[in-house]
Enzyme design. Structure first.
Site, short mmCIF file in Angstrom:
data_model
loop_
_atom_site.label_atom_id
_atom_site.label_comp_id
_atom_site.label_asym_id
_atom_site.label_seq_id
_atom_site.Cartn_x
_atom_site.Cartn_y
_atom_site.Cartn_z
N TYR A 852 0.79 -1.23 0.00
CA TYR A 852 0.00 0.00 0.00
C TYR A 852 0.83 1.29 0.00
O TYR A 852 0.43 2.26 -0.62
CB TYR A 852 -0.95 0.01 1.20
CG TYR A 852 -2.05 -1.03 1.08
CD1 TYR A 852 -3.17 -0.79 0.29
CD2 TYR A 852 -1.95 -2.26 1.72
CE1 TYR A 852 -4.17 -1.74 0.16
CE2 TYR A 852 -2.94 -3.21 1.59
CZ TYR A 852 -4.04 -2.95 0.81
OH TYR A 852 -5.03 -3.89 0.67
N MET A 853 1.93 1.32 0.70
CA MET A 853 2.72 2.56 0.78
C MET A 853 3.72 2.61 -0.37
O MET A 853 4.48 1.66 -0.59
CB MET A 853 3.45 2.62 2.13
CG MET A 853 2.52 2.60 3.32
SD MET A 853 3.32 2.89 4.92
CE MET A 853 4.72 1.80 4.87
#
Length: 893
Positions: A852-853
């Site tokens: 996600y990051m």
């Protein structure tokens, strides 16, 4: 049993629906009592006997030159409409395209020409009549758990409107195309209301009252299983399996990318995009054959002799005796069904009809044997020669099977080992836990390889690969279908491969594009929150929750097949609780009220006495009094999310969202859907209108990356103060983990508390106390050295006469100061380590890093703060994100 079933199904086509339904119900009851009913499954039929189409020069897919089907007992597929209620998941992968709608035809391969003559005489009208008549009774006989929609008035109305085709004409218009059966089992869901014509985003065809079906597969697409899958026997085999040699060096495709420019194109996500031109690999490695240990189990105190197949399943359960799984009733129930099936299988040399109660089964001897074997293996691994031998074997396998040659470049394969047989566990309270995962054999495997490349030899003698395809639009090298959920399993290239890297970068680039359009999108769905159209209002509220709360969109699930996990679109009334609004009186509101009161006093006061006697609240109209009051609106969400992770949070919402949710909940029962008028497809259709290629899951990537960037930019934490380049490495690492934790909480990335968590904290506490004592001793010695304190006598501890006494070397003042400083750094490190363990005991930091990051945010921060990237990213992440390492220190998401 198989023969009887096949003969009866073909003759029942002319029978009335009512008589057929009674016969189906009787057969179902008989099958429940017959433990041998599943022994003749299609899964046991080798693929090479299932009418694999051999390619011919003229391109005829049937290979007989006249375009007619060469399958015994089946008619032309183009004239037959497939039964929508049946699934082809249990059929072998190659034969899925050739499964006919009639039950008799489905068993054509097993029965030979038995029904062949009859099936050739089937007309279009009979097939269509059979299809329409078979849909409603079969689907009503196979009932699954259904969630109630708000407009579900009764059970009768529900069953008649959800899956029945009785109201449809027997003969559809000529232009209408017959749909192939869905790839997965049709899930019965409660009907949705039709889409309102006032909605500007969706046509009425997208809101059918029947369950949604998968889109028809494009039979001309490369790799389509019924068209391009070819028998392995028609290919040349490699003489042996040897390590592949690259033709050219590794490509650094990311060197030409500019992170300052947001680059995303819809073509990057196109499924028809060619991914490679040449592909070569050495196949997959299968689980080793089971070796019997001949340790008997007991039933009711009596030893039971088992065949190797029966013993293998008993061992699967026996080794799990001390785990939590065998305490779950669903796990035990499903295992006992599987165990009884093989115990009573007539193909086994030994059968045990008497074993009926799992509580009377004793697997303790098998468990003890397994534990002794593990201890022996631990002892062996302490031997350097044994460890070296294992390492060499692994390196040999990695060299042969761990790499694929893609366009001349050697790329690492993710996991080339096929999963071994075992008992299915699943995530959370999965309804199929305890079922048997069957052994995967070469006949189940479909290889994807270059057209002019020899295929790898089959590693198991006497077997053959299930088939070969040449699909350049996909990146897997092999696939098969697992028997529990009928899902495809793939062998992909590793995380460091070009395909994975480009897909990851495109994912984050799409999220960067969303960042440039997020204000416009939020403004659009915010205005729709007050729409008079209920469906539009539900759509806007759902998108608000997906965006602001970062909750997954959620798909409907059959709880008989999968765990009851939900997202926004599948939330039910039982999952949400409205909290009473709380009034807040902040300083700003008080000052505003005072200013208004002063103005009114000046304007309306004619005499001081009257103004003093009147109350402050009387000067402000009631309508304006309500406007000056400020409220906080909250809702409590409690449901199981992905992987059965519980989402239980009380979150703030806007006043309009609160009102919308209250109206959606009104008059509904706990098991009814909150957003009954929308589904994930409608949500994603709306989002695609707002931005090209936008889907609900992009919001999680966007929110995670922006949250990390904002948290890192703060550069301050109460525990350690301001973070600068002069901060210690431990303080920088602790600060990054705290920022990462905020992202994990936002995305609800949880983990269960480790069983050794308490012991670890106790160990750290003891280490902290020891370091503190050492610091005190060093400080006292330094004070004595500098004359601040006088030397005092210490009580000598009694020691054994045999133990030699060591003379303590005296340290200089500089050495003592250096030692004290070093110990204080160690103390600080242990304190931060303890705090981190306490804060993150239920939070999974790794998931957000992996998926996600944006890794370029982390790399840029490490460069700015002079932190070695190895302190933040482990080896697997460094292999996964080599393209992110070129990021500049001023990178902005």
């Amino acid at each position: 049993m198989a023969d009887d079933d096949s003969s009866s199904s073909s003759s029942d086509d002319d029978a009335p629906i009512s008589s057929r339904l009674n016969k189906i119900n009787n057969n179902n009851r008989a099958q429940d009592n017959d433990s041998d009913s599943d022994s003749d499954s299609d899964d046991d039929v080798p693929i090479n006997q299932l009418n694999i189409k051999t390619p011919t020069k003229n391109g005829n897919r049937n290979g007989n030159g006249n375009g007619k089907s060469n399958t015994n007992g089946t008619s032309n597929n183009k004239k037959m409409k497939m039964d929508d209620s049946d699934s082809d998941d249990d059929a072998p992968l190659i034969a899925k395209k050739h499964i006919s709608s009639s039950n008799g035809n489905r068993n054509g391969n097993r029965n030979g020409n038995r029904n062949g003559n009859n099936s050739k005489k089937i007309t279009r009208s009979m097939s269509m009549t059979s299809n329409s008549s078979s849909n409603s009774p079969i689907m009503s006989a196979k009932k699954s758990k259904k969630r109630k929609r708000f407009d579900d008035s009764s059970a009768d109305d529900d069953s008649s409107s959800s899956d029945s085709d009785d109201d449809k004409p027997i003969f559809p218009p000529p232009a209408a195309k017959t749909k192939p059966p869905p790839k997965k089992k049709q899930r019965i869901t409660s009907p949705r209301r039709s889409t309102s014509s006032r909605d500007p985003y969706y046509s009425s065809s997208s809101a059918s009252s029947t369950p949604r079906k998968r889109k028809k597969a494009n039979s001309s697409a490369p790799g389509y299983i019924g068209r391009e899958c070819n028998p392995a026997s028609s290919y040349k085999n490699k003489p042996s399996v040897i390590p592949l040699e690259p033709e050219k060096g590794a490509l650094k495709w990311w060197e030409h990318e500019d992170d300052k420019v947001v680059s995303y194109s819809k073509s990057d996500d196109s499924k028809s995009k060619v991914k490679w031109h040449t592909l070569d690999h050495n196949g997959v490695v299968f689980a080793p054959e089971y070796i019997p240990h001949n340790i008997p189990m007991k039933y009711d105190g009596r030893e039971i002799k088992l065949t190797p197949e029966q013993e293998e399943i008993a061992t699967m359960y026996g080794v799990m005796l001390e785990t939590d799984w065998v305490q779950k009733e669903k796990f035990k129930k499903n295992f006992m069904k599987e165990f009884q099936r093989i115990l009573r299988d007539k193909r086994q040399e030994i059968q045990h009809q008497e074993i009926k109660d799992l509580d009377k089964c004793d697997f303790r001897a098998i468990y003890d044997w397994y534990q002794n074997k593990r201890e022996e293996e631990k002892i062996k691994k302490k031997d350097p020669e044994y460890k070296k031998k294992i390492k060499l074997e692994k390196e040999e396998y990695d060299a042969k099977y761990g790499y694929a040659l893609v366009d001349g470049v050697l790329e690492k394969v993710g996991n080339y080992k096929v999963e071994p047989p075992g008992l299915f566990r699943g995530r959370g309270e999965h309804p199929k836990m305890g079922m048997l995962k069957r052994r995967i054999l070469p006949k189940h495997i479909i290889l994807n390889i270059g057209e002019d490349t020899p295929i790898p030899p089959c590693p198991i003698p006497g077997h053959e690969w299930g088939g070969v395809i040449h699909d350049k639009t996909v990146t897997y090298i092999a696939k098969w279908i697992e028997n529990i959920n009928g899902q495809h399993k793939f062998v992909y290239l590793g995380a460091s491969s070009r395909f994975k890297g480009q897909n990851d970068r495109n994912k984050y680039e799409k999220a960067r594009v969303l960042k440039t359009k997020i204000k416009k999108i939020r403004k659009d769905y915010t205005t729709k929150l007050t729409s008079k159209n209920t469906m539009t209002k539900q759509l806007a509220t759902a998108v608000w929750m997906i965006d602001i709360l970062s909750i997954r969109v959620g798909n409907e699930k059959d709880t008989d097949e999968e765990a009851d996990t939900v997202g926004v679109c599948s939330l039910r009334k039982e999952h949400i609780t409205l909290v009473e609004p709380e009034e807040i009186d902040d300083d700003k509101n008080k000052n505003k009220n005072k200013n208004k009161k002063k103005k009114r006093k000046k304007k309306h006061s004619d005499d001081d006495d009257d103004s003093d006697s009147s109350s402050d609240d009387d000067d402000i109209p009631i309508s304006e009094q309500n406007q000056t009051k400020k409220f906080v609106y909250k809702v409590t969400l409690d449901f199981l999310g992905k992987d059965s992770m519980r989402y239980h949070q009380t979150v703030k919402v806007t006043q309009q969202v609160y009102k919308n949710l209250r109206s959606f909940l009104a008059g509904k029962k706990d098991d009814m859907d909150i957003f009954e008028k929308i589904d994930p497809n409608k949500v994603n259709d709306y989002l695609r209108d707002q931005m090209e290629g936008l889907t609900a899951k992009v919001f999680r990537t966007h929110n995670a990356s922006t949250t990390l960037e904002i948290e890192l930019a703060k550069g301050y934490h109460p525990q350690i103060g301001k973070i600068t380049t002069k901060s210690t490495l431990d303080e920088k690492k602790f600060f990054y983990d705290q920022c990462n934790m905020q992202v994990a909480i936002l995305c609800n990335h949880q983990r269960s508390v480790s069983k050794t968590h308490g012991e670890q904290l106790q160990k750290i506490d003891q280490q902290i106390e020891d370091i503190k004592e050492t610091i005190e001793e060093l400080q006292e010695e330094y004070d004595i050295k500098t004359g601040k304190k006088s030397k005092r006598k210490k009580k000598k501890k009694k020691k054994d006469a045999d133990t030699p006494t060591k003379k303590k070397r005296e340290k200089s003042e500089e050495q003592l100061l250096a030692a004290i400083k070093k110990k204080k750094e160690q103390l600080r490190k242990k304190q931060l380590q303890k705090r981190g363990k306490e804060d993150n005991k239920e939070v999974a930091l790794g998931t957000s890093k992996i998926n996600y990051m944006d890794p370029r945010i982390t790399v840029a921060w490490c460069k700015r703060l002079q932190v070695p990237i190895e302190k933040v990213f482990n080896k697997s992440l460094l292999d996964k994100f080599p393209w992110a390492m070129q990021s500049m220190s001023k990178y902005g998401f």
